[in-house]
Design a protein around this motif. Structure first.
Motif, PDB file in Angstrom:
ATOM      1  N   UNK A  27      -3.062  10.420  -5.374  1.00  0.00           N
ATOM      2  CA  UNK A  27      -2.266  11.619  -5.519  1.00  0.00           C
ATOM      3  C   UNK A  27      -1.278  11.567  -4.293  1.00  0.00           C
ATOM      4  N   UNK A  28      -1.586  11.274  -3.254  1.00  0.00           N
ATOM      5  CA  UNK A  28      -0.606  11.343  -2.324  1.00  0.00           C
ATOM      6  C   UNK A  28       0.534  10.136  -2.150  1.00  0.00           C
ATOM      7  N   UNK A  29      -0.018   9.074  -2.896  1.00  0.00           N
ATOM      8  CA  UNK A  29       0.743   7.786  -2.847  1.00  0.00           C
ATOM      9  C   UNK A  29       2.188   8.048  -3.360  1.00  0.00           C
ATOM     10  N   UNK A  30       2.433   8.741  -4.451  1.00  0.00           N
ATOM     11  CA  UNK A  30       3.666   8.885  -4.905  1.00  0.00           C
ATOM     12  C   UNK A  30       3.829  10.238  -6.023  1.00  0.00           C
ATOM     13  N   UNK A  31       5.177  10.846  -6.169  1.00  0.00           N
ATOM     14  CA  UNK A  31       5.314  11.879  -6.920  1.00  0.00           C
ATOM     15  C   UNK A  31       4.717  11.885  -8.278  1.00  0.00           C
TER      16      UNK A  31
ATOM     17  N   UNK B 188       5.067  10.851   3.562  1.00  0.00           N
ATOM     18  CA  UNK B 188       5.190  10.276   2.433  1.00  0.00           C
ATOM     19  C   UNK B 188       6.034  10.478   1.338  1.00  0.00           C
ATOM     20  N   UNK B 189       5.821  11.700   0.593  1.00  0.00           N
ATOM     21  CA  UNK B 189       6.487  12.321  -0.501  1.00  0.00           C
ATOM     22  C   UNK B 189       7.405  13.513  -0.076  1.00  0.00           C
ATOM     23  N   UNK B 190       7.028  14.012   1.261  1.00  0.00           N
ATOM     24  CA  UNK B 190       7.898  15.029   1.437  1.00  0.00           C
ATOM     25  C   UNK B 190       7.558  16.404   0.808  1.00  0.00           C
ATOM     26  N   UNK B 191       6.276  16.479   0.485  1.00  0.00           N
ATOM     27  CA  UNK B 191       5.760  17.711   0.184  1.00  0.00           C
ATOM     28  C   UNK B 191       4.321  18.279   1.039  1.00  0.00           C
ATOM     29  N   UNK B 192       4.270  19.404   0.803  1.00  0.00           N
ATOM     30  CA  UNK B 192       2.877  19.853   1.392  1.00  0.00           C
ATOM     31  C   UNK B 192       1.837  19.916   0.513  1.00  0.00           C
ATOM     32  N   UNK B 193       0.624  19.774   0.645  1.00  0.00           N
ATOM     33  CA  UNK B 193      -0.479  20.009  -0.114  1.00  0.00           C
ATOM     34  C   UNK B 193      -1.353  21.165   0.485  1.00  0.00           C
ATOM     35  N   UNK B 194      -1.849  21.795  -0.537  1.00  0.00           N
ATOM     36  CA  UNK B 194      -3.014  23.018  -0.244  1.00  0.00           C
ATOM     37  C   UNK B 194      -4.167  22.712   0.207  1.00  0.00           C
TER      38      UNK B 194
END
Ligand code: TEU
Ligand code: CA
Length: 554
Positions: free
Chosen positions: A114-118, A154-160
Motif C-alpha cells: 500500500x505504501x509503495x505507490x499511489x 515515499x508518496x507524499x501522503x498521510x495514513x490514518x
C-alpha cells in the motif's frame, strides 16, 4: 431468550506472553497454555479468550498483526495451535481468538504494498490523504498520543492510525478489505476455533470526509468513528457472510459504546454480535480532564452503571461482565484493598460480578488476587501507550514528571501484563530463563501453588461461584433488582425467578455496616449460598470490611 451455550459458562482471558513460558526464552507460549488447561478446567472455565498470538513485531503486544494466518514463532507454531484447540475441545473449553481488524501492523504485506505507490492495488486497503496546508489532513488524535496521522515520504501522503503509527487503520469502505477479513475469519473457524473477541469493533466505520473533531484536548475526532455510520451494516454483513454459518460466539470490544448502541450490536434479533465489552464502569474513576488522572468513585455511581446495564439489556441483549483485562489495572488494587483485606476484597468484588446476569470474564491472575506492580521510573514500563505519552507530555511538553509517573503507576496497562505467578520459586515458575518483563515483587506471597494449598483461597471461592453458575439457572435467568441505591458502602440487589428470591450484598468499604438496612427486604434467610466470611449465617451480624454474600431469602 433461547438458551445459548455461552450464557452460563465463565470465560478466562489469557495474555499469552505473560502466562507460562515452556522453552526458557522468557516469553509465554502456546505450549504453556496447553500445560495449564487442566488447571483452568479445575477452576471451571468454559471459554478461553486468547490475546493475539499471530505474527507481530509487537509494537503493541500483538495487537499489531503482520500475518493473520501465521503464529508468531515466539509463541509457537500452527501445530501448537492445532493441539491447543484439540486439547481444549477434549475438556469442553471453547477457544476465542482475538480478531484485530480495525488495523494491521505497518509490517503487514498489505501495508508494504500500500505504501509503495499511489496506484498499487493495495493502496486503498488503508486510509491515505493528502496533506492539508502542509499538515495533517484533520485534527484527529491517536489513542496513544499525538496526531492520528503519519506522513509517508515515499508518496507524499498521510495514513490514518487511531493507535500507534505502527498500526495503520484498514479501510473498511473497501469491499475487498472486508472480503479479506471474512476469508481470514473462516480460516480460523475452519480449524476449530469457537469464536472471536473483536478488538475495537466499534471503530471500523469512519465518517466519510473525515471531518475535524470538535474537541481540542484528549481524544479528538472520536465522534466520527466510534459507532460510525456504517458499523452496523458491516457487522451484519460479517454475520451473514461468516458468523451465522457456525455455532460460535462473538464479543465485540466497543470503545465508546452506549447502552442504546449495545442493544443494536448485541440485540437478539439484530444478527450482529452476541455481546459487547463496554467501558462505563472503567470510565468512572478517570479524571474527565486527564486520562491518567484518578478520581474517587462514590459507590452509588458504580451501582448505577452496573444496574443500568443489567436492567436495560434484560430480555434484549446479553451482558458481558468483567472487572479487568490486559488494558486495565488489577481489580483489587483499583476497587478493593490490596493490602490487609486483599483476599476478602477480591472475593467480594467477584461475588458481585459473578452473580449478575451475563457472561463473566476472568483475566489471568485474578483467580489468585494478583495486584498492581511497582514501576519506579519510566524505564520500568513497557507499554507503547505510556512511552508515547511520556514523550509528548514530559520530554516535549515539560510537564512535571513525578506527577505523571504517579498517575501512570496506578493506571498503566503494564500492571496487568506482569508474568503470571505460579509458585514461590525464582520468577514464580513463569520461566526458567530471563522473563521478558519484571514480575511483581509479591509473587512469593501471591501465587497459584499457595492458592491451591489453601482451602479458603480466592481460587476455591471462584471455583464455587463458577459451579453455582452452572447449577443454578436463577443466576443466568433471574431478573435483577437494585436495592439501597443511594447507600454509600453496600452494593445490594435481588435476583428473582417466579418462585425464588436471592439477595446479594457486598460491602465495598472497610467500614462495619449494620445488617439492619437489609432486613426489610427479607422476611427470613433460607440458605446462605456463598459468603466470603464463614461466620455469615443470617442477617443478624453487621457486615464486616469487604464482606459479601449471597443468600436465598423469603
Ligand atoms: O483496546 C482498545 C481500547 O479502546 C482501550 O482499552 C485502549 O487500550 C485504552 O483506551 C488505552 O488507554 C484494544 C486492545 O485491547 C488494546 O490492547 C490495544 O492496544 C488496542 O485495542 C489497539 O489494538
Ligand atoms: Ca517461550
Amino acid at each position: 431468550m433461547e438458551k445459548q451455550w455461552w450464557q452460563n459458562r465463565t470465560a478466562y482471558q489469557i495474555y499469552p506472553k505473560s502466562f507460562l513460558d515452556t522453552n526458557g526464552d522468557g516469553i509465554g507460549d502456546i505450549p504453556g497454555i496447553i500445560e495449564k488447561l487442566d488447571y483452568l478446567k479445575d477452576l471451571g472455565i468454559g471459554i478461553l479468550w486468547i490475546s493475539p498470538v499471530y505474527v507481530s513485531p509487537c509494537a503493541d503486544q500483538g495487537y499489531d498483526i503482520a500475518d493473520y494466518y501465521g503464529i508468531d514463532p515466539k509463541f509457537g507454531t500452527m501445530e501448537d495451535m492445532d493441539r491447543l484447540l484439540a486439547e481444549a475441545k477434549k475438556r469442553d473449553i471453547a477457544v476465542l481468538m482475538d480478531l484485530v481488524v480495525n488495523h494491521t501492523s505497518d509490517e503487514h504485506r498489505w501495508f508494504a504494498e500500500s505504501r509503495s505507490s499511489k496506484d498499487n492495488p493495495y493502496r486503498d486497503y488503508y486510509i491515505w490523504r493528502d496533506p492539508k496546508d502542509g499538515k495533517e489532513p484533520n485534527n484527529w488524535t491517536s489513542y496513544f498520543s499525538g496526531p492520528a496521522w503519519q506522513y509517508d515520504e515515499k508518496t507524499g501522503q498521510y495514513y490514518l492510525h487511531l493507535f500507534s503509527k505502527k498500526q495503520p487503520d484498514l479501510n473498511w469502505e473497501n469491499e475487498t478489505v472486508r472480503r479479506e477479513v471474512y476469508d481470514m475469519m473462516k480460516f480460523w473457524l475452519g480449524i476449530g476455533c469457537d469464536g472471536f473477541r473483536m478488538d475495537v469493533a466499534s471503530l471500523y466505520s469512519k465518517t466519510p470526509g473525515l471531518p475535524d473533531g470538535k474537541g481540542t484536548t484528549g481524544l479528538i475526532g472520536h465522534e466520527y468513528y466510534q459507532n460510525g455510520p456504517r458499523i452496523h451494516e458491516f457487522l451484519r454483513e460479517m454475520n451473514r457472510e461468516v458468523l451465522s454459518h457456525y455455532d460460535i460466539m462473538t464479543v465485540g470490544e466497543m470503545s465508546g459504546v452506549t447502552i442504546d448502541e449495545a442493544i443494536k450490536y448485541a440485540g437478539k434479533k439484530r444478527r450482529e454480535l452476541n455481546m459487547v465489552f463496554q467501558f462505563d464502569q472503567d470510565a468512572l474513576d478517570h479524571d474527565p480532564d486527564d486520562k491518567w488522572g484518578r478520581r474517587a468513585v462514590p459507590l452509588p455511581e458504580l451501582k448505577k452503571v452496573f444496574s443500568d446495564w443489567q436492567i436495560r439489556l434484560e430480555g434484549k441483549a446479553w451482558n458481558s461482565l468483567y472487572w479487568t483485562n490486559h488494558d486495565q489495572p488489577r481489580t483489587v488494587s483499583r476497587w478493593g484493598n490490596d493490602g490487609r483485606y486483599r483476599k476478602e476484597s477480591q472475593k467480594m468484588l467477584y461475588t458481585m460480578l459473578m452473580t449478575l446476569q451475563g457472561t463473566p470474564y476472568i483475566y489471568q491472575g485474578e483467580e489468585i488476587g494478583m495486584t498492581n506492580s511497582v514501576f519506579d521510573g519510566i524505564e520500568d514500563f513497557d507499554d507503547v501507550e505510556i512511552h508515547n505519552c511520556w514523550k509528548e507530555r514530559v520530554v516535549e511538553g515539560h510537564e512535571d514528571p513525578e506527577a505523571l509517573l504517579k498517575a501512570m503507576r496506578f493506571r498503566a496497562r503494564d500492571n496487568a501484563r506482569t508474568p503470571m505467578q505460579w509458585d514461590d520459586s525464582e520468577n514464580a515458575g513463569f520461566t526458567t530463563g530471563k522473563p521478558w518483563f519484571a514480575l511483581s515483587d509479591r509473587y512469593r506471597e501471591i501465587n497459584v501453588k499457595e492458592a491451591l494449598a489453601d482451602k479458603d483461597s480466592i481460587f476455591y471461592y471462584y471455583k464455587k461461584l463458577i459451579e453455582m453458575r452452572h447449577q443454578e439457572p436463577l443466576l443466568t435467568e433471574g431478573s435483577y433488582e437494585l436495592i439501597l441505591a443511594e447507600e454509600e458502602h453496600i452494593f445490594a440487589y435481588l435476583r428473582k425467578t417466579a418462585d425464588e428470591c436471592w439477595l446479594v450484598a457486598a460491602n465495598l468499604s472497610e467500614e462495619t455496616i449494620p445488617a439492619e438496612i437489609l432486613k426489610s427486604y427479607a422476611k427470613g434467610v433460607q440458605e446462605v449460598k456463598i459468603a466470603n466470611y464463614a461466620e455469615r449465617k443470617d442477617l443478624t451480624e453487621a457486615l464486616r470490611p469487604y464482606e459479601a454474600f449471597m443468600m436465598k431469602i423469603q
